[in-house]
Design an enzyme around this catalytic site. Structure first.
Site, short mmCIF file in Angstrom:
data_model
loop_
_atom_site.label_atom_id
_atom_site.label_comp_id
_atom_site.label_asym_id
_atom_site.label_seq_id
_atom_site.Cartn_x
_atom_site.Cartn_y
_atom_site.Cartn_z
N LYS A 1 1.87 -2.51 1.06
CA LYS A 1 3.10 -1.92 1.61
C LYS A 1 2.80 -0.59 2.31
O LYS A 1 3.23 -0.36 3.44
CB LYS A 1 4.11 -1.69 0.46
CG LYS A 1 5.15 -0.61 0.71
CD LYS A 1 6.11 -0.44 -0.47
CE LYS A 1 5.61 0.30 -1.67
NZ LYS A 1 5.55 1.75 -1.58
N LYS B 1 2.65 11.21 3.15
CA LYS B 1 2.17 10.29 2.09
C LYS B 1 1.43 9.09 2.69
O LYS B 1 0.40 8.65 2.17
CB LYS B 1 3.37 9.84 1.25
CG LYS B 1 3.16 8.63 0.37
CD LYS B 1 2.30 8.92 -0.82
CE LYS B 1 2.11 7.63 -1.63
NZ LYS B 1 1.13 7.76 -2.68
#
Ligand code: NAD
Length: 296
Positions: free
Chosen positions: A238, A169
């Site tokens: 993030k 991811k």
């Protein structure tokens, strides 16, 4: 299947709705009442805490906005770890491999299996069931939930080791983050030279520069100046931070990653973490002295 769902935000909301529409029975929890209300209206039952969710079902899913919150909900006080029925925790959030492995190890002490399941494809993909669903964890456990996860989109089993799907991811989101940063600079350059940004995007999408930034974010949320694609700047920051950390810890060159990270740090500082991540173009516009919008 009876499923617990914690975190009903931009992504969790449509994913939980799809589970209900597919006939699953949901127990939901979010710290915001306005997030749970639409699901309760569709028949979901409301729980009072993550532990309460995990008291009532064997399979608990979560879609949460930060590493700290993922840790708290999974293994903190009142977390799913304290539930009496839970057997598997399917984390749909992007947490990176390190935090994921930590949570997996702590949950394992209570015989709870962590299944990493970060997703890609945005709010549109979550609503339409066209996400890329990346899964890692013990094969037998994945087999138990694979059909349920197919409600969200195409399921890719990445491996058995905790965190593998998270690494996948991060690689994906680094590319998405890079496309946004690079397309913002390319289009701002054209606009300053007198080109029409809408024409530029059409040409790029017909040519070799096409990316998810040019075929999704620019036409949908930047050219119309709505800046409402549905992914917060803080979340993109993030993800890119996690990617740089992971590349560094593996001793992989990360000079492109580091420059892209810098762009997101600046966007976050100037427009705030709550801003939609399409705000990165405004950061470039300010410096270029142009506006990237449809010509009226
Ligand atoms: P969001 O901020 O819209 O939703 C998070 C939800 O969690 C909110 O409803 C919030 O109230 C809830 N929450 C916060 N603290 C909580 C707690 N202690 N207990 C229970 N609920 C709590 O975030 P999002 O955009 O839906 O993203 C969720 C995850 O999915 C993130 O990890 C993100 O990186 C990832 N993701 C997002 C997108 C996207 O396009 N938005 C795409 C792919 C992956």
């Amino acid at each position: 299947m009876d499923i617990g769902f914690i975190g009903l935000g931009n992504m969790g909301q449509p994913m939980a709705r799809r589970l209900i529409e597919a006939g699953h029975k949901l127990i939901v929890y979010d710290t915001r009442n306005d997030a749970v209300a639409p699901l309760v209206a569709l028949g979901a039952q409301l729980a009072s805490s993550p532990a309460d969710v995990a008291d009532r079902v064997e399979t608990v899913m979560a879609s949460l906005p930060s590493l700290q919150i993922s840790e708290k909900v999974a293994i903190g006080e009142g977390g799913v770890i304290q539930g009496k029925r839970i057997q598997r925790f399917v984390d749909l959030s992007t947490t990176g491999a390190t935090v994921s492995a930590k949570i997996a190890a702590v949950l394992a002490k209570k015989n709870i299996v962590q299944i990493d399941c970060p997703v890609s494809g945005g709010v549109g993909g979550a609503s339409n069931g066209t996400l890329a669903v990346m899964v890692s964890g013990p094969k037998a456990e994945i087999d138990l939930v694979k059909d349920v996860l197919a409600v969200f989109g195409k399921v890719f089993v990445i491996g058995e080791k905790p965190g593998m799907a998270q690494t996948m991811k991060l690689a994906n989101n680094f590319l998405s983050a890079t496309a946004m940063a690079a397309t913002s600079e390319a289009v701002a350059m054209g606009v300053k030279a007198g080109l029409d940004p809408a024409v530029m995007i059409d040409v790029i999408n017909a040519g070799s520069g096409r990316t998810t930034a040019s075929d999704g974010k620019f036409p949908q949320a930047i050219l119309p100046r709505t800046f409402n694609y549905g992914f917060a700047t803080a979340l993109m920051l993030k993800d890119v931070r996690l990617c740089v950390q992971e590349a560094r810890s593996l001793n992989v060159p990360n000079s492109v990653m580091s420059i892209v990270l810098d762009q997101w740090e600046t966007t976050n500082k100037e427009f705030g973490g709550e801003s939609d991540f399409t705000a990165i173009v405004k950061m470039v516009e300010t410096r270029a002295g142009v506006i990237v919008g449809k010509k009226s």
